[in-house]
Design an enzyme around this catalytic site. Structure first.
Site, PDB file in Angstrom:
ATOM      1  N   GLU A 175       0.836  -1.204   0.000  1.00 52.19           N
ATOM      2  CA  GLU A 175       0.000   0.000   0.000  1.00 52.19           C
ATOM      3  C   GLU A 175       0.873   1.257   0.000  1.00 52.19           C
ATOM      4  OE1 GLU A 175      -0.291  -2.597   1.955  1.00 52.19           O
ATOM      5  OE2 GLU A 175      -2.368  -3.027   2.533  1.00 52.19           O
ATOM      6  N   GLY A 183       6.764  -1.919  14.644  1.00 48.87           N
ATOM      7  CA  GLY A 183       5.992  -0.932  13.879  1.00 48.87           C
ATOM      8  C   GLY A 183       5.003  -0.164  14.743  1.00 48.87           C
ATOM      9  N   ARG A 184       4.247  -0.888  15.573  1.00 49.43           N
ATOM     10  CA  ARG A 184       3.210  -0.223  16.373  1.00 49.43           C
ATOM     11  C   ARG A 184       3.784   0.467  17.605  1.00 49.43           C
ATOM     12  NH1 ARG A 184       2.927  -5.469  15.827  1.00 49.43           N
ATOM     13  NH2 ARG A 184       3.164  -6.868  17.605  1.00 49.43           N
TER      14      ARG A 184
HETATM   15  O1  F6P Z   1       0.905  -5.684   8.084  1.00 54.31           O
HETATM   16  C1  F6P Z   1       1.070  -5.256   9.381  1.00 54.31           C
HETATM   17  C2  F6P Z   1       2.239  -4.335   9.501  1.00 54.31           C
HETATM   18  O2  F6P Z   1       3.418  -5.044   9.308  1.00 54.31           O
HETATM   19  C3  F6P Z   1       2.252  -3.611  10.832  1.00 54.31           C
HETATM   20  O3  F6P Z   1       2.795  -4.368  11.845  1.00 54.31           O
HETATM   21  C4  F6P Z   1       3.017  -2.389  10.501  1.00 54.31           C
HETATM   22  O4  F6P Z   1       2.834  -1.366  11.449  1.00 54.31           O
HETATM   23  C5  F6P Z   1       2.440  -2.047   9.157  1.00 54.31           C
HETATM   24  O5  F6P Z   1       2.184  -3.298   8.555  1.00 54.31           O
HETATM   25  C6  F6P Z   1       3.303  -1.207   8.260  1.00 54.31           C
HETATM   26  O6  F6P Z   1       4.553  -1.790   8.035  1.00 54.31           O
HETATM   27  P1  F6P Z   1       5.748  -0.939   7.444  1.00 54.31           P
HETATM   28  O7  F6P Z   1       6.055   0.158   8.398  1.00 54.31           O
HETATM   29  O8  F6P Z   1       6.880  -1.904   7.305  1.00 54.31           O
HETATM   30  O9  F6P Z   1       5.306  -0.390   6.120  1.00 54.31           O
END
Ligand code: F6P
Length: 546
Positions: A212, A267-268
């Protein structure tokens, strides 16, 4: 049965639950005038009132025994000390190092991570100052007026929630926007309002592989190049935040505008890292550091306060009390503060991505429930939407109520009315209304006989619904940092008791893998492979209707 459910502390809680299950909080308050004093704590101008819970002294003692049995103090030290407690990814979980204001070193495999943390904070300060004071300008020489953060999940929800929460501290000449959704309407609607000459994009992605985010970033780049008519414009209009510096450079982002973080930041849990760059741009680096300071204050409390005087520990254990013993499925939060309107969404990822696990740390399927479903809404709005179910529905829904003593925008009686509503809800949820009280009210309204009796059951509230109330002075950066860290640690406490790893998220992978397989089949009907009948038919439907 697993070790946990067989354990002495768990068994003692089961017996205690059977004894206390039907005791009403009305009775508990009636019997103990010291209940509020006993079951409330104050720390750094944050009041935590947990007296409206279905607990007594023994409950707290047994819950603390459960935490001790799980060796919570050891786990807390392991986390702060940089042990690789994320065992499936062989990583430390050191979001606390990102806001470590103590000057103490934090070693990972013998190497202190603090010099790198401070170096990146320094780069964030230089960059955010330069953009805010007009030193860093766009390709055509105009000052930047709009920041667009492109990210998803932890690379979106945290910084977005903080920017919304700290709106009163924002600069007048800089606005911030968050684009996360792959639905092109999100990017298009945002860009339609913006001028490419004065827009700065931050591509935020820990992995820099998230479909995305990379798709939105490519489309944003194309928009910018088309508007400004020059590929070189990208250098001054794109920054990136990632642990994957190879991928940011491949994407063509000027290395001077790349801010790194490390695999030991989940990430979170990343808003404290350079993922917080939009926050620093929006409210200034001094405010961002106050946010870190608030989180650090909560870290120190969590690390050093005794378990029975420790707010995140008590909140976590209360969640276990309701989830595992009262069998509550969900947990809500109601902030009575408009600026916290993204807090529930942020908390959903924090809690559910962390504790939504079905095997323990050793890979054994658990025989007890883990993470509760988290949901919530702004206080007063929720009252007029779904509080009916919490008051009179059949389910037990423990709730957190959060409210400030001072509004950023005092206006007439607004704040007093808001607070009256907040307090009234927790009182109503606890007290309920008995049949006798309802009958007396109906009689006073002139009802009697069969009409009164028919209406009576609908007017009864069982009450005995648990709530926590968290009151703080004002939603400033320090307080917000404390609140976020409080919930992070609450989630950690629960994971320790449940013996699960809260720092991985393998459950999101399967959908990603399958989307990768289906995408070529949507691009080209001929490439369709075999799926289940439903998925194959949905793919056919797509081709027939495009
Ligand atoms: O798909 C879940 C996830 O991996 C989350 O844990 C994370 O916060 C989010 O997608 C975004 O990931 P990234 O920062 O690697 O784009």
């Amino acid at each position: 049965m697993s070790k946990l459910t067989e354990s002495p502390a768990w068994q003692a809680l089961r017996l205690h639950h059977a004894a206390i299950e039907n005791v009403h909080m009305r009775q508990m308050f009636g019997e103990d005038p010291a209940r509020f004093r006993k079951f409330s704590l104050e720390f750094d101008r944050l009041l935590f009132d947990y007296s409206k819970n279905r607990i007594n002294d023994q409950t707290v003692r047994l819950l603390i025994e459960l935490a001790e049995q799980a060796r919570l103090p050891v786990w807390i030290e392991r986390m702060f000390g940089g042990d690789r407690i994320n065992n499936t990814e062989h990583r430390a979980a050191l979001h606390t190092a990102l806001r470590n204001r103590s000057g103490r070193p934090v070693p990972v495999d013998g190497k202190d991570v603090m010099p790198d943390v401070l170096r990146v904070l320094g780069s964030m300060r230089r960059f955010s100052d330069a953009v805010r004071n007009g030193e860093h300008r766009g390709h055509t020489g105009k000052a930047i007026t709009d920041i667009v953060n492109i990210g998803i999940g932890g690379s979106d929800l945290g910084p977005q929630m903080v920017c919304e929460s700290l709106k009163p501290y924002a600069a007048d000449n800089l606005d911030v926007h968050f684009v996360s959704n792959i639905d092109s309407s999100h990017l298009t609607d945002t860009l339609n309002r913006l001028d490419a000459e004065t827009t700065l994009f931050i591509v935020s992605s820990k992995t820099f592989t998230t479909q995305e985010t990379i798709t939105n970033a490519r489309s944003a780049r194309a928009w910018l190049v088309e508007r400004l008519g020059n590929e070189h414009a990208v250098a001054r209009h794109f920054a990136a935040v990632s642990t994957n510096l190879e991928a940011t450079s491949k994407f063509g982002i000027n290395p001077e505008n790349v801010f790194e973080f490390w695999d030991w930041v989940g990430g979170r849990y990343s808003l404290w890292s350079a993922i917080g760059l939009p926050i620093a741009l929006y409210v200034g680096m001094d405010r961002f550091e106050e946010l870190l300071g608030g989180a650090h204050a909560m870290d120190e409390h969590f690390r050093h306060a005794p378990l029975d005087k420790n707010i995140p520990v008590l909140m976590g254990l209360l969640g276990i009390w309701y989830g595992n013993f009262f069998k509550a499925d969900t947990n809500t939060m109601f902030p009575y503060d408009q600026h916290l309107h993204r807090f529930p969404a942020y908390l959903q990822q924090l809690d559910m991505e962390s504790n939504g696990k079905r095997v323990d740390r050793d890979g054994q399927t658990v025989d007890y429930d883990t993470g509760l479903i988290v949901w919530g809404e702004l206080g007063s709005n929720g009252q007029h939407a779904f509080f009916q179910l919490i008051h009179q529905g059949t389910r037990l829904i423990p709730s957190d109520f959060l409210a400030p003593m001072h509004s950023h925008h005092p206006l007439g009686e607004h704040h007093a009315i808001m607070m009256a509503n907040c307090y009234a809800q927790t009182e109503a949820l606890m007290l309920g209304k008995t049949a006798e009280e309802a009958r007396a009210e109906l009689k006073a309204q002139g009802l009697q006989g069969a009409t009164l009796e028919a209406l009576l059951p609908h007017k009864v509230f069982p009450g005995n619904k648990p709530t926590n109330t968290l009151l703080f002075d004002r939603l400033d950066p320090h307080t917000l940092g404390m609140l976020i860290a409080l919930y992070e640690h609450k989630v950690f406490v629960q994971s320790v008791v449940w013996n699960i790893n809260p720092f991985d998220q393998w459950g999101v992978e399967l959908g990603k893998q399958l989307a990768g397989k289906i995408l070529p089949e949507l691009r080209d009907a001929a490439s369709a492979s075999s799926h289940d009948a439903s998925t194959s038919s949905l793919i056919d439907y797509y081709h027939q209707h495009r």
